[in-house]
Scaffold this active site. Structure first.
Site, PDB file in Angstrom:
ATOM      1  N   LYS A  13       0.840  -1.211   0.000  1.00  0.00           N
ATOM      2  CA  LYS A  13       0.000   0.000   0.000  1.00  0.00           C
ATOM      3  C   LYS A  13       0.870   1.254   0.000  1.00  0.00           C
ATOM      4  O   LYS A  13       0.647   2.187  -0.775  1.00  0.00           O
ATOM      5  CB  LYS A  13      -0.936   0.023   1.226  1.00  0.00           C
ATOM      6  CG  LYS A  13      -1.857  -1.174   1.325  1.00  0.00           C
ATOM      7  CD  LYS A  13      -2.784  -1.079   2.522  1.00  0.00           C
ATOM      8  CE  LYS A  13      -2.081  -1.098   3.873  1.00  0.00           C
ATOM      9  NZ  LYS A  13      -1.360  -2.349   4.175  1.00  0.00           N
ATOM     10  N   ARG A  88     -10.008   1.256   8.471  1.00  0.00           N
ATOM     11  CA  ARG A  88      -9.531  -0.087   8.783  1.00  0.00           C
ATOM     12  C   ARG A  88     -10.540  -0.883   9.578  1.00  0.00           C
ATOM     13  O   ARG A  88     -10.297  -2.033   9.912  1.00  0.00           O
ATOM     14  CB  ARG A  88      -8.278   0.053   9.640  1.00  0.00           C
ATOM     15  CG  ARG A  88      -7.047  -0.522   9.018  1.00  0.00           C
ATOM     16  CD  ARG A  88      -5.921  -0.081   9.904  1.00  0.00           C
ATOM     17  NE  ARG A  88      -4.777  -0.895   9.769  1.00  0.00           N
ATOM     18  CZ  ARG A  88      -3.666  -0.482   9.177  1.00  0.00           C
ATOM     19  NH1 ARG A  88      -3.595   0.697   8.614  1.00  0.00           N
ATOM     20  NH2 ARG A  88      -2.635  -1.262   9.161  1.00  0.00           N
ATOM     21  N   ARG A 127      11.739  -5.578   4.859  1.00  0.00           N
ATOM     22  CA  ARG A 127      11.510  -4.128   4.723  1.00  0.00           C
ATOM     23  C   ARG A 127      12.489  -3.319   5.582  1.00  0.00           C
ATOM     24  O   ARG A 127      12.725  -3.615   6.743  1.00  0.00           O
ATOM     25  CB  ARG A 127      10.087  -3.775   5.154  1.00  0.00           C
ATOM     26  CG  ARG A 127       9.880  -2.257   5.223  1.00  0.00           C
ATOM     27  CD  ARG A 127       8.445  -1.844   5.331  1.00  0.00           C
ATOM     28  NE  ARG A 127       7.705  -2.555   6.348  1.00  0.00           N
ATOM     29  CZ  ARG A 127       6.385  -2.597   6.379  1.00  0.00           C
ATOM     30  NH1 ARG A 127       5.678  -1.991   5.463  1.00  0.00           N
ATOM     31  NH2 ARG A 127       5.774  -3.268   7.335  1.00  0.00           N
ATOM     32  N   ARG A 160      11.104  -1.717  11.191  1.00  0.00           N
ATOM     33  CA  ARG A 160      10.029  -1.245  12.069  1.00  0.00           C
ATOM     34  C   ARG A 160       9.869  -2.136  13.300  1.00  0.00           C
ATOM     35  O   ARG A 160       9.989  -3.344  13.213  1.00  0.00           O
ATOM     36  CB  ARG A 160       8.712  -1.203  11.283  1.00  0.00           C
ATOM     37  CG  ARG A 160       8.427   0.173  10.725  1.00  0.00           C
ATOM     38  CD  ARG A 160       7.321   0.189   9.730  1.00  0.00           C
ATOM     39  NE  ARG A 160       6.088  -0.449  10.161  1.00  0.00           N
ATOM     40  CZ  ARG A 160       4.981  -0.487   9.412  1.00  0.00           C
ATOM     41  NH1 ARG A 160       4.983   0.076   8.225  1.00  0.00           N
ATOM     42  NH2 ARG A 160       3.895  -1.085   9.835  1.00  0.00           N
ATOM     43  N   ARG A 171      -0.829  -8.987  13.342  1.00  0.00           N
ATOM     44  CA  ARG A 171      -1.367  -7.944  12.449  1.00  0.00           C
ATOM     45  C   ARG A 171      -2.182  -8.574  11.310  1.00  0.00           C
ATOM     46  O   ARG A 171      -3.189  -8.016  10.895  1.00  0.00           O
ATOM     47  CB  ARG A 171      -0.219  -7.082  11.886  1.00  0.00           C
ATOM     48  CG  ARG A 171       0.298  -6.072  12.912  1.00  0.00           C
ATOM     49  CD  ARG A 171       1.655  -5.505  12.535  1.00  0.00           C
ATOM     50  NE  ARG A 171       1.686  -4.852  11.257  1.00  0.00           N
ATOM     51  CZ  ARG A 171       2.810  -4.659  10.551  1.00  0.00           C
ATOM     52  NH1 ARG A 171       3.974  -5.092  11.020  1.00  0.00           N
ATOM     53  NH2 ARG A 171       2.762  -4.032   9.407  1.00  0.00           N
TER      54      ARG A 171
HETATM   55  P1  AP5 Z   1       4.849  -1.604   1.895  1.00  0.00           P
HETATM   56  O1  AP5 Z   1       4.546  -0.759   0.707  1.00  0.00           O
HETATM   57  O2  AP5 Z   1       5.526  -0.981   3.059  1.00  0.00           O
HETATM   58  O3  AP5 Z   1       3.534  -2.392   2.367  1.00  0.00           O
HETATM   59  P2  AP5 Z   1       2.268  -1.855   3.166  1.00  0.00           P
HETATM   60  O4  AP5 Z   1       1.070  -2.528   2.586  1.00  0.00           O
HETATM   61  O5  AP5 Z   1       2.257  -0.368   3.212  1.00  0.00           O
HETATM   62  O6  AP5 Z   1       2.576  -2.508   4.572  1.00  0.00           O
HETATM   63  P3  AP5 Z   1       2.467  -1.952   6.073  1.00  0.00           P
HETATM   64  O7  AP5 Z   1       3.113  -3.012   6.919  1.00  0.00           O
HETATM   65  O8  AP5 Z   1       2.986  -0.562   6.207  1.00  0.00           O
HETATM   66  O9  AP5 Z   1       0.937  -1.963   6.260  1.00  0.00           O
HETATM   67  P4  AP5 Z   1       0.179  -1.930   7.585  1.00  0.00           P
HETATM   68  O10 AP5 Z   1      -1.205  -1.693   7.105  1.00  0.00           O
HETATM   69  O11 AP5 Z   1       0.359  -3.111   8.464  1.00  0.00           O
HETATM   70  O12 AP5 Z   1       0.907  -0.759   8.405  1.00  0.00           O
HETATM   71  P5  AP5 Z   1       0.532   0.739   8.734  1.00  0.00           P
HETATM   72  O13 AP5 Z   1       1.776   1.510   8.723  1.00  0.00           O
HETATM   73  O14 AP5 Z   1      -0.621   1.222   7.921  1.00  0.00           O
HETATM   74  O15 AP5 Z   1       5.722  -2.842   1.351  1.00  0.00           O
HETATM   75  C1  AP5 Z   1       6.282  -3.786   2.252  1.00  0.00           C
HETATM   76  C2  AP5 Z   1       7.694  -4.181   1.786  1.00  0.00           C
HETATM   77  O16 AP5 Z   1       7.578  -4.907   0.562  1.00  0.00           O
HETATM   78  C3  AP5 Z   1       8.621  -2.984   1.469  1.00  0.00           C
HETATM   79  O17 AP5 Z   1       9.936  -3.340   1.821  1.00  0.00           O
HETATM   80  C4  AP5 Z   1       8.508  -2.809  -0.052  1.00  0.00           C
HETATM   81  O18 AP5 Z   1       9.730  -2.305  -0.595  1.00  0.00           O
HETATM   82  C5  AP5 Z   1       8.265  -4.257  -0.512  1.00  0.00           C
HETATM   83  N1  AP5 Z   1       7.385  -4.364  -1.674  1.00  0.00           N
HETATM   84  C6  AP5 Z   1       6.256  -3.639  -1.928  1.00  0.00           C
HETATM   85  N2  AP5 Z   1       5.690  -4.034  -3.080  1.00  0.00           N
HETATM   86  C7  AP5 Z   1       6.477  -5.046  -3.580  1.00  0.00           C
HETATM   87  C8  AP5 Z   1       6.423  -5.860  -4.761  1.00  0.00           C
HETATM   88  N3  AP5 Z   1       5.438  -5.729  -5.672  1.00  0.00           N
HETATM   89  N4  AP5 Z   1       7.395  -6.779  -4.921  1.00  0.00           N
HETATM   90  C9  AP5 Z   1       8.403  -6.935  -4.003  1.00  0.00           C
HETATM   91  N5  AP5 Z   1       8.517  -6.179  -2.885  1.00  0.00           N
HETATM   92  C10 AP5 Z   1       7.557  -5.252  -2.673  1.00  0.00           C
HETATM   93  O19 AP5 Z   1      -0.026   0.593  10.226  1.00  0.00           O
HETATM   94  C11 AP5 Z   1       0.837   0.260  11.303  1.00  0.00           C
HETATM   95  C12 AP5 Z   1       0.061   0.277  12.607  1.00  0.00           C
HETATM   96  O20 AP5 Z   1      -0.487   1.602  12.846  1.00  0.00           O
HETATM   97  C13 AP5 Z   1      -1.173  -0.642  12.672  1.00  0.00           C
HETATM   98  O21 AP5 Z   1      -0.818  -1.958  13.047  1.00  0.00           O
HETATM   99  C14 AP5 Z   1      -2.020   0.059  13.738  1.00  0.00           C
HETATM  100  O22 AP5 Z   1      -1.543  -0.193  15.035  1.00  0.00           O
HETATM  101  C15 AP5 Z   1      -1.789   1.532  13.432  1.00  0.00           C
HETATM  102  N6  AP5 Z   1      -2.774   2.077  12.483  1.00  0.00           N
HETATM  103  C16 AP5 Z   1      -2.514   2.612  11.257  1.00  0.00           C
HETATM  104  N7  AP5 Z   1      -3.648   3.002  10.667  1.00  0.00           N
HETATM  105  C17 AP5 Z   1      -4.656   2.716  11.527  1.00  0.00           C
HETATM  106  C18 AP5 Z   1      -6.078   2.859  11.472  1.00  0.00           C
HETATM  107  N8  AP5 Z   1      -6.708   3.384  10.393  1.00  0.00           N
HETATM  108  N9  AP5 Z   1      -6.792   2.433  12.538  1.00  0.00           N
HETATM  109  C19 AP5 Z   1      -6.214   1.925  13.646  1.00  0.00           C
HETATM  110  N10 AP5 Z   1      -4.868   1.749  13.752  1.00  0.00           N
HETATM  111  C20 AP5 Z   1      -4.100   2.142  12.693  1.00  0.00           C
END
Ligand code: AP5
Length: 225
Positions: A13, A88, A127, A160, A171
């Site tokens: 994402k 979410r 990552r 992270r 997660r």
């Molecule tokens: P990346 O692009 O970082 O993936 P992502 O989907 O963004 O993954 P996240 O782990 O950031 O998602 P998340 O939803 O768990 O975390 P968030 O920060 O929102 O890609 C991952 C890796 O793969 C990278 O190294 C990239 O280079 C590689 N990659 C990407 N595409 C690729 C491809 N096609 N091929 C090969 N490699 C690839 O949330 C974190 C925490 O915050 C949550 O757990 C929660 O506690 C809190 N939080 C955030 N938003 C909310 C909300 N709305 N409500 C409540 N709590 C929330």
């Protein structure tokens, strides 16, 4: 225009949302990034969010909704917005409808990215991110030129806190239980529901997203207009 990026941890994402925002000149609002910045700055929001994030749980809806409302109000209705990681939960999606209704806007499309769990786990374990400029890397798929160092600004790369195996497993469970039901929620709305196979190279995923947005919403980047 408002596009929601939906998908499990590690599906891409952040990676795809950043490219899309850059190409289209849209604003990307990533709630995870906002919370991590608040933690680094030691604000009250950051302190409140920390214990939930460290466990891999969702931060309570009322905290997140207030934070998103404030940002959307300051952007106004004329800016293209990519929502990454929000909503979410169903209550967050309902609150978003309310806020957008007040702003005279709506969710135009929901992009659901998918990939098998073993792919997600490998991507997350590899990552690395730059705390200074935010650039993402992957030790398996997209490594920096110098190990552990950002190509753009030379800052040391970090892993992270919530990317350890146990927290990632939790997660993923949280995603299935609390976030996946949003697909059904959005099926009942006027938003275009677009499913994209995220288990492909980064450029291939981006190309699929762009072609779906063009076909379904008529959205094209500067180079295509
Ligand atoms: P990346 O692009 O970082 O993936 P992502 O989907 O963004 O993954 P996240 O782990 O950031 O998602 P998340 O939803 O768990 O975390 P968030 O920060 O929102 O890609 C991952 C890796 O793969 C990278 O190294 C990239 O280079 C590689 N990659 C990407 N595409 C690729 C491809 N096609 N091929 C090969 N490699 C690839 O949330 C974190 C925490 O915050 C949550 O757990 C929660 O506690 C809190 N939080 C955030 N938003 C909310 C909300 N709305 N409500 C409540 N709590 C929330």
């Amino acid at each position: 225009m408002m596009v929601v990026l939906l998908g499990p941890p590690g599906v891409g994402k952040g990676t795809q949302g950043a490219i899309l925002a850059d190409d289209l000149g849209w604003h990307r609002l990533a709630t995870g990034d906002v919370l991590r910045a608040a933690r680094r700055e030691g604000t009250q929001l950051g302190r409140e969010a920390q214990r939930y994030m460290d466990r891999g749980d969702l931060v309570p809806d009322e905290i997140i909704v207030g934070m998103v409302r404030e940002r959307l109000e300051s952007l106004g209705a004329d800016t293209g917005v990519i929502l990454d990681g929000f909503p979410r939960t169903v209550p967050q999606a309902e609150a978003l409808e309310e806020v957008l209704g007040e702003l005279g806007a709506e969710v135009d499309a929901v992009l659901e990215l998918t990939a098998p769990d073993d792919v997600l786990v490998k991507r997350i374990s590899g990552r690395r991110s730059c705390a200074e400029c935010g650039r993402l890397y992957n030790t398996y798929f997209d490594p920096p030129e110098v190990d552990g160092q950002c190509d753009d600004c030379g800052t040391s790369l970090t892993h992270r806190d919530d990317d350890d195996a146990e927290t990632v497993a939790h997660r993923l469970e949280v995603y299935r239980a609390q976030t996946e039901p949003l697909v059904e929620f959005y099926r009942e709305t006027d938003a275009e529901l677009i499913r994209v196979d995220g288990d492909r190279s980064m450029p291939d995923v981006q190309a699929a997203i762009r072609s779906a947005l063009e076909e379904r919403l008529g959205v094209a980047g500067d180079e295509e207009q």
